[in-house]
Design a protein around this motif. Structure first.
Motif, PDB file in Angstrom:
ATOM      1  N   PHE A  66      -4.366   9.516   1.915  1.00 17.15           N
ATOM      2  CA  PHE A  66      -4.410   9.484   3.797  1.00 17.15           C
ATOM      3  C   PHE A  66      -3.507   7.946   4.389  1.00 17.15           C
ATOM      4  O   PHE A  66      -3.801   6.857   3.471  1.00 17.15           O
ATOM      5  N   ASP A  67      -2.490   7.824   3.766  1.00 18.68           N
ATOM      6  CA  ASP A  67      -1.748   6.456   4.278  1.00 18.68           C
ATOM      7  C   ASP A  67      -1.608   6.309   6.287  1.00 18.68           C
ATOM      8  O   ASP A  67      -0.919   7.304   6.257  1.00 18.68           O
ATOM      9  N   GLU A  68      -2.510   5.608   6.542  1.00 16.21           N
ATOM     10  CA  GLU A  68      -3.079   5.079   7.886  1.00 16.21           C
ATOM     11  C   GLU A  68      -3.050   6.828   9.015  1.00 16.21           C
ATOM     12  O   GLU A  68      -1.999   6.510   9.526  1.00 16.21           O
ATOM     13  N   PRO A  69      -4.082   7.430   8.549  1.00 18.04           N
ATOM     14  CA  PRO A  69      -3.669   8.720   9.520  1.00 18.04           C
ATOM     15  C   PRO A  69      -3.847   8.837  10.676  1.00 18.04           C
ATOM     16  O   PRO A  69      -4.113   9.019  11.395  1.00 18.04           O
ATOM     17  N   HIS A 129       1.683  10.580   4.896  1.00 16.50           N
ATOM     18  CA  HIS A 129       2.573   9.379   4.708  1.00 16.50           C
ATOM     19  C   HIS A 129       2.932   8.757   5.755  1.00 16.50           C
ATOM     20  O   HIS A 129       1.876   9.161   6.472  1.00 16.50           O
ATOM     21  N   GLN A 130       2.982   7.376   5.639  1.00 16.56           N
ATOM     22  CA  GLN A 130       3.391   6.490   6.464  1.00 16.56           C
ATOM     23  C   GLN A 130       3.378   7.041   8.553  1.00 16.56           C
ATOM     24  O   GLN A 130       3.111   7.364   9.467  1.00 16.56           O
ATOM     25  N   GLU A 131       4.935   7.404   7.806  1.00 12.09           N
ATOM     26  CA  GLU A 131       5.517   7.875   8.459  1.00 12.09           C
ATOM     27  C   GLU A 131       5.648   9.282   8.689  1.00 12.09           C
ATOM     28  O   GLU A 131       5.863   9.902   7.836  1.00 12.09           O
ATOM     29  N   LYS A 169       0.658  -1.069   0.520  1.00 11.27           N
ATOM     30  CA  LYS A 169       0.214  -0.378  -0.010  1.00 11.27           C
ATOM     31  C   LYS A 169       0.387   1.012  -0.307  1.00 11.27           C
ATOM     32  O   LYS A 169       0.424   1.956  -1.177  1.00 11.27           O
ATOM     33  N   SER A 170       2.353   1.391   1.182  1.00  5.22           N
ATOM     34  CA  SER A 170       2.097   2.399   0.821  1.00  5.22           C
ATOM     35  C   SER A 170       3.559   2.422  -0.097  1.00  5.22           C
ATOM     36  O   SER A 170       3.239   3.436  -0.842  1.00  5.22           O
ATOM     37  N   THR A 171       3.829   1.229  -1.241  1.00  7.95           N
ATOM     38  CA  THR A 171       4.478   2.077  -1.926  1.00  7.95           C
ATOM     39  C   THR A 171       4.506   2.041  -3.214  1.00  7.95           C
ATOM     40  O   THR A 171       3.797   2.908  -4.050  1.00  7.95           O
ATOM     41  N   SER A 210       7.833  -2.877   5.754  1.00  8.81           N
ATOM     42  CA  SER A 210       6.636  -2.314   5.900  1.00  8.81           C
ATOM     43  C   SER A 210       6.311  -2.029   7.302  1.00  8.81           C
ATOM     44  O   SER A 210       6.544  -1.856   8.396  1.00  8.81           O
ATOM     45  N   GLY A 211       5.312  -0.453   7.134  1.00 11.51           N
ATOM     46  CA  GLY A 211       5.285  -0.168   8.871  1.00 11.51           C
ATOM     47  C   GLY A 211       5.200  -1.255   9.567  1.00 11.51           C
ATOM     48  O   GLY A 211       5.713  -0.959  11.153  1.00 11.51           O
ATOM     49  N   GLY A 212       3.742  -2.269   9.564  1.00 13.63           N
ATOM     50  CA  GLY A 212       3.006  -2.848  10.251  1.00 13.63           C
ATOM     51  C   GLY A 212       4.371  -3.569  10.560  1.00 13.63           C
ATOM     52  O   GLY A 212       4.139  -4.212  11.770  1.00 13.63           O
TER      53      GLY A 212
END
Ligand SMILES: Nc1ncnc2c1ncn2[C@@H]1O[C@H](COP(=O)(O)OP(=O)(O)OP(=O)(O)O)[C@@H](O)[C@H]1O
Ligand SMILES: Nc1ncnc2c1ncn2[C@@H]1O[C@H](COP(=O)(O)OP(=O)(O)OP(=O)(O)O)[C@@H](O)[C@H]1O
Ligand SMILES: [Mg+2]
Ligand SMILES: [Mg+2]
Lengths: 297, 323, 517, 323
Positions: free
Chosen positions: C189-192, C110-112, C68-70, C420-422
């Motif tokens: 929005f990436d996991e806002p 972004h997620q981060e 997803k983030s990619t 990845s973040g998770g």
């Protein structure tokens, strides 16, 4: 050109040693010898010079001409090197019996000459050999500079009791530091009458300070070694005198002697190439003029 | 290194509060006051002139260096550039090039060196420490090659008189500090370019995502630093009247030290223009004061080292308490 | 309203931006055709094709590491694509740099959080797009405008504060405000809500609906299904880098999405183990420190103690205080009934406390070191035999955690930054599971973690409880603490303001206490 | 600076693949091969001995420096410590202290200096650059004060003979490299303390929360670096037979350069023990080769600068492709 005679000086980045190298180069040309010009990048880099000596000996030369950067430290390496190749010393000595021949100038004597010159200049200006003087050494821990300082201080103490050394400073090898030190000395010691700047770079910096403050008449400065800049200062009366050695001859004769040694000829074991005081009065002498304008290129 | 030290340092005692609350400017004035009381000669117009002159070159170098440090980089080559530029300008002038043109050419050479640093960092991906260390080594070599290890003497004239001259009673060298510092201040603190320097130093990825041209910003920082250094080289040549490639050895460390004393963070993104100026003049004052007090030059080194620690320590404490 | 719109229309003359105006709502605005991305050997995105329609809110869901983030990074020009095509308003575009994306009105949160910690909030919001006059920045104008936007969006953040002084949640809001200023056509929005509490989430949703009303296309990535169903018009599912389907939100349900995502179904996410409570292990009495005051609570064996509160309520500070990272200024801590003083992290670990901290980036991971080293970091003393580390023990321990937590990596030698973040979050948890303890403090343990793994983590909690451990669970995600906690404590402005037993209060009660109405 | 350069650097052409795939060791051997072909004298036992001797001291310094750099710090004082230790040991030996005791005392002094650095960084919160720069300045001053600006001669004997001696045909100085490098390798790569160094350099907060004693780790890095430097000072004193405080000027930069050439990252958390060793011997080879090829010493500087750029560039490319 099968014969190789490397010459190792103390510091290739200094004009004085470039003159030595120029002399050696000329000798190489005249005598048909290959003369690699080697040397450390600072007079205080002892380990660097030992390394260079080791490398030079590894190359299998006919002889090596070296100006040891430190008396004690180069002794053993020169002993070691002399086992495989004749060594000719120039300029300064080393703690070794292994030199086949030696062409030196006595730096202690140079310091004494500077003291005499300073005393004479002060006397000429004020009529008496009295007052406060200073000495600025370019870098601490450098053999030849130590010897000049030693000779100068000794001569002042024994021969000119009227002169008192109020400042005995070490700079960091930078002309600007010499300049800043000198301006501050002028501020702090309004009665200063003389200064000994014991190498070329310090003479340039100190001379600049004198010129900036137009104190050539009041403060007499003796420098050591010469180049265009300091000779200019001498002409303008910014500097009172320069102690000048004969580096060109040292380089030339060093290589010449080394070649002779390598051919098995007998050579003189000790030659003093001398040091002279140059002032406005004698700078036109042909002999002095040749010292002041060496054929570098 | 992001060691969290807030906790480990004990809160300073009440009595020292006043010392800590001194800003850097206050500290400089405090040292001046001490010296004025301790020696007769410090507070004379002549000595203040000397002092301003002595600090000027490091001050300009420190300002240039600060741009680079703000981007979290470092420029070790500035000392070598100073020496090299002194050679170049001396060479040009003795070759008969008009002084103004010689100055421009030398500054352009500074720009070129800065561009090379930018290229190495941005395109070749080299660490700033390495590329500027390499330039340091090479430039000294090139300069020595040009002069053949000796010095080029610049004929006396307007050029060499400049560094000695005064203008409105203030040394011309100090005016040059202002000539550099005022545009530098506008650039760093008031223009967006300056802000980009901070952004790149803080988080270059964030800056890139915001549309900041990170590469150009890095180029800019190194060009500014190298050009300041070339400018100092010109001033040095004017001051000592010679071009010599081995001059200004170790000035890079002095410039960095001035910058850090002035509050710049070597981790980037923290810095100003006035800080490094104060830092440079604090260092110059230490030397000047030691000379006037006739402190042995070996002691001078020892004292300088300790004062650097002390000043930076106090400054850090002060900042911490402000937060 | 004024603040944001005023600024958004600043660039209306830009030709790039006008392109999007021709697209009617409901027509394709951004099309991905066989988009592919390889990181070295890892194929993060296998050819994927998705079409986004103008004016919709399009959710993307998928497991950790699904790509997803990619995908988002490709759309915003952050990284270059390996192959494939992106069509914007019907025409292929390179989208090779962030600047290009911004100039077309495409932007992302972004997620981060990627912002500059040393700059002020206002400087960050205007970075790269400063207000200027005569070539100089208009600092005051920017600060005012930024403050207007923040106020307008209902975010209570001072625009002149240094960003690094804000909490992660607040930073996330700043990033959101900034993206809202720039992504004036297409906003991602990436996991806002990962670091947001209910209150801020609600604000965010209002903002998103408002932006949609303004005609902006929204892409919304989340692991929280209820958010997807609350907000989105359509939802696309990614699995292992491939696009496995797009559904209208009205025509699907949670179970279908989950089975698309992980290829199996989960019967119960909030799996809660029934464990008999044992003795009190850890107790704090009136503990105070930087950021929290007068907190008294206890943890028993087999108990999950939930801490809920808004951003900045002081829960993380309390955890750090208990753990010895921060000096406590008052109060006492008891361990098995005996008074203890915990002044270093090591001491806490030796007593038997583990802390999985809240920010994986700043506190949890050594990002540029291998996964294995990160997992083993707290236990190297146990893995050593004499002076040196035993290779066997080292690899065994790392591999066990990687397997247990299903961390998606080929080997333990991969750098943590490539996860990845998770999956990064799983490394942080794995680190503490391998260390073991009698009281585990998990600070936001499921931030950015997919549903499947979440269930897995909750199951692990159960295991820990069965082994006689106690857990302090700090979470800003109310359903999580609400369902799992045996005791739920609510924090407000550094104080413990309310405590409830399991399901003793309603969501509304808890929220009211947290907000302090 | 975390400039993302992966994208900007174009993929290298096919033909150069072989060059890029050379590891650092390959590169060193490659240069040796070239030199062996180009000169008669390179590949002689005598010269190889020289080469090993010449690279040894920098190699040891570089290993020590690497510990510090891995924690994302820097130690600028190592050159000064070398000079200072040469003075201390010369002083002790001439004062009649038995050689073994003199060596231990000198090493302990190295430990003390390292502790002081650790103290400055951990307790006073000073940047490593500043505290070690200050020590650099002060130590030279103290050394000069002890020797009064001159040198202390060490009476000839076993101590001064040591540096020139060989053992099993290999110079004793090179054995000393092994004496340092093998424990260093075990420490850095096989023990948990080494892992802690990496963790602290990567993210000191994460390391701290994982129970790593960050402060102690930092102390350790600086103590190791300073002790290595003191050890090199002893070797130098043995080699040159004197104690002189101004020796080893600029060696800190050489040590850092060796370390970076050997693949250490100045941003911390990346480094090894073998890398800096190779880096130091690559630099020594460049100098040795240039001397044998009779390259003018000015050209030597220029070439060294460019080779540093080239080597680090190739190494970075290689690393990038490995990923
Ligand atoms: N910089 C990188 N280098 C190498 N591989 C990477 C990099 N970034 C991501 N990956 C890999 O690409 C894959 C997709 O990652 P991505 O970040 O897109 O996942 P995601 O769907 O956003 O997951 P999450 O829900 O955990 O955030 C993962 O397998 C990840 O390990
Ligand atoms: N070192 C400190 N000294 C004093 N106050 C602090 C410190 N660190 C944080 N604070 C304050 O303590 C309060 C609580 O911090 P924090 O936001 O981490 O709490 P939290 O409940 O964990 O929130 P979050 O939901 O973001 O995790 C904040 O107001 C913050 O500004
Ligand atoms: Mg993601
Ligand atoms: Mg928190």
């Amino acid at each position: 050109q099968d014969v190789t005679i490397p010459i190792i000086v103390k510091d290739t980045t200094s004009f004085y040693w470039q003159i030595v190298l120029a002399g050696a180069r000329q000798a190489g040309k005249d005598l048909g010898v290959n003369v690699p010009e080697l040397g450390a990048q600072s007079e205080s880099d002892i380990n660097g010079q030992i390394t260079i000596l080791e490398n030079a000996v590894a190359g299998g030369p006919a002889a090596v001409v070296i100006s040891p950067t430190e008396f004690k430290a180069l002794g053993a390496p020169i002993d070691e090197a002399a086992k495989s190749v004749p060594i000719i010393g120039i300029d300064s000595g080393a703690d070794s019996q292994a030199f086949t021949s030696f062409l030196t100038t006595d730096n202690v004597q140079g310091g004494r000459i500077a003291a005499d010159g300073l005393a004479a200049a002060i006397e000429a200006a004020t009529g008496k050999v009295e007052g406060e003087i200073a000495i600025i050494t370019s870098l601490p821990g450098v053999g030849s500079l130590d010897q000049r300082r030693e000779g100068f201080l000794d001569q002042i103490k024994t021969k000119y009791p009227g002169l008192t050394v109020v400042a005995d400073r070490f700079a960091d090898g930078q002309a600007t530091t010499g300049l800043n030190m000198m301006t501050d000395l002028i501020t702090a010691n309004p009665n200063l009458v003389g200064v000994f700047a014991s190498n070329l770079i310090m003479a340039q910096g100190v001379g600049q300070a004198i010129a900036e403050n137009k104190l050539g008449d009041k403060i007499k400065v003796i420098g050591f070694d010469s180049d265009e800049k300091t000779v200019g200062f001498l002409k303008e009366g910014v500097l009172a005198g320069l102690v000048v050695q004969d580096p060109y001859r040292m380089g030339y004769d060093g290589v010449k002697t080394a070649l002779a040694v390598s051919k098995g000829e007998k050579v003189e074991t000790f030659v003093d190439t001398g040091a002279n005081l140059v002032t406005q009065a004698n700078m036109a002498d042909p002999k002095i003029d040749a010292l002041l304008n060496p054929k570098v290129n | 290194m992001s060691v969290e030290t807030t906790e480990t340092t004990k809160a300073p005692k009440k009595g020292m509060n006043i010392l800590f609350s001194l800003t850097l400017l206050g500290l400089l004035l405090f040292i001046w006051l001490l010296l004025a009381l301790a020696t007769d000669s410090f507070w004379t117009p002549n000595n203040i002139s000397n002092l301003l002159r002595q600090g000027s070159m490091t001050a300009i170098l420190a300002v240039g260096q600060t741009f680079v440090i703000i981007t979290a980089g470092i420029d070790l080559s500035v000392g070598a550039i100073v020496g090299f530029s002194s050679v170049i300008i001396a060479w040009l002038i003795t070759a008969g090039v008009p002084v103004w043109l010689a100055i421009i050419l030398t500054l352009l050479m500074g720009v070129a060196i800065g561009m090379f640093h930018g290229f190495g960092i941005v395109r070749m991906g080299l660490p700033p420490f390495i590329i500027t260390l390499a330039t340091l080594t090479s430039l000294r070599g090139i300069g020595l090659l040009i002069t053949n290890g000796s010095t080029i003497s610049i004929p006396s004239g307007a050029f060499t008189a400049f560094a000695r001259a005064d203008f409105l009673g203030v040394p011309s060298l100090f005016w040059m500090v202002l000539v550099v510092a005022i545009p530098a201040f506008i650039f760093l603190h008031l223009s967006r370019w300056g802000r980009y320097l901070f952004a790149v130093g803080s988080n270059s990825e964030a800056a890139r995502l915001s549309g900041v041209n990170v590469n150009r910003t890095i180029y800019m920082a190194y060009i500014l630093s190298a050009t300041c250094a070339a400018f100092v080289g010109i001033l040095l040549a004017s001051r000592i009247g010679i071009g010599n490639a081995t001059q200004a050895e170790g000035w890079e460390l002095q410039a960095i030290a001035s910058s850090v004393i002035g509050g710049t963070s070597l981790f980037g993104a923290v810095g100003s223009v006035h800080g490094p100026l104060l830092g440079a003049f604090i260092l110059a004052t230490i030397n000047n004061g030691a000379n006037l007090l006739n402190v042995n030059s070996f002691w001078q080194r020892i004292i300088t080292g300790f004062l650097i620690i002390l000043i930076v320590y106090f400054d850090q404490l002060r900042r911490r308490r402000q937060r | 309203m004024a603040g944001l719109q005023e600024l958004s229309h600043r660039h209306d003359a830009d030709p790039h931006l006008r392109e999007a105006e021709q697209i009617k709502p409901g027509d394709p605005i951004l099309e991905l055709v066989d988009l592919r991305k390889k990181y070295g050997g890892v194929e993060a995105l296998k050819p994927a094709s998705i079409t986004f329609l103008a004016g919709e809110i399009h959710a993307i869901v998928g497991e950790n590491g699904a790509g997803k983030s990619t995908l988002i990074k490709l759309l915003t020009g952050v990284i270059p694509r390996t192959s494939g095509e992106i069509r914007w308003c019907g025409r292929p575009v390179p989208l090779a740099t962030p600047t290009e994306a911004i100039s077309r009105g495409i932007n992302a949160v972004h997620q981060e959080v990627v912002l500059c910690a040393e700059l002020t909030v206002a400087a960050n919001m205007f970075l790269g797009d400063e207000l200027q006059r005569y070539g100089l920045m208009r600092r005051r104008a920017m600060a005012e405008a930024a403050q207007n936007v923040l106020d307008d969006l209902g975010f209570n953040i001072p625009a002149t504060e240094r960003l690094g002084n804000l909490t992660i949640g607040q930073q996330q809001l700043v990033a959101t405000a900034r993206a809202a200023m720039r992504g004036i056509r297409f906003l991602i929005f990436d996991e806002p809500t990962a670091y947001l509490t209910r209150q801020e989430s609600a604000q965010l949703f209002r903002l998103i609906r408002r932006l949609q009303a303004d005609g902006i296309t929204i892409v919304y990535i989340s692991h929280r299904m209820e958010e997807v169903f609350e907000l989105a018009d359509r939802v696309s599912v990614l699995r292992d880098g491939t696009h496995v389907g797009t559904r209208k939100i009205a025509e699907t349900d949670e179970a279908e999405l989950i089975s698309l995502m992980i290829n199996r179904s989960i019967d119960q996410i909030y799996h809660k183990e029934k464990v008999a409570l044992g003795d009190v292990i850890l107790e704090t009495r009136s503990l105070s420190g930087p950021g929290f005051q007068d907190v008294s609570l206890s943890v028993r064996a087999g108990e999950i103690v939930g801490l809920y509160g808004l951003i900045g309520a002081g829960r993380s500070e309390f955890a750090l205080g208990v753990y010895g990272r921060q000096k406590c200024t008052g109060g006492e801590v008891f361990w098995d009934g005996r008074k203890v003083v915990i002044d270093t992290e090591r001491k806490a670990m030796d007593i038997g406390i583990a802390l999985a901290p809240e920010s994986r980036r700043d506190q949890g991971l050594c990002l540029n070191l291998p996964i294995g080293l990160n997992i083993n970091l707290p236990v190297f003393d146990r893995l050593s035999r004499g002076l040196t580390i035993s290779r066997g023990l080292e690899t065994a321990n790392a591999d066990r955690q990687i397997d247990d937590l299903k961390i998606k990596t080929p080997t333990r030698a991969v750098l943590a930054s490539a996860m990845s973040g998770g999956n990064q979050q799983k490394i942080v948890i794995g680190k503490w599971l391998s260390h073991g303890a009698r009281v585990f403090i998990f600070d936001e343990p499921t931030v950015g973690v997919d549903v499947g793994t979440k269930a897995e983590i909750y199951r692990l909690f159960g295991e820990l409880l069965k082994q006689g451990a106690g857990i302090i669970l700090i979470s800003s995600y109310l359903p999580e603490v609400y369902e799992l906690a045996d005791r739920l404590h609510v924090f407000r402005q550094g104080r413990l303001v309310a405590s409830y037993g399991h399901h003793e209060a309603t969501h509304e009660d808890v929220l009211t206490q947290a907000i302090g109405l």
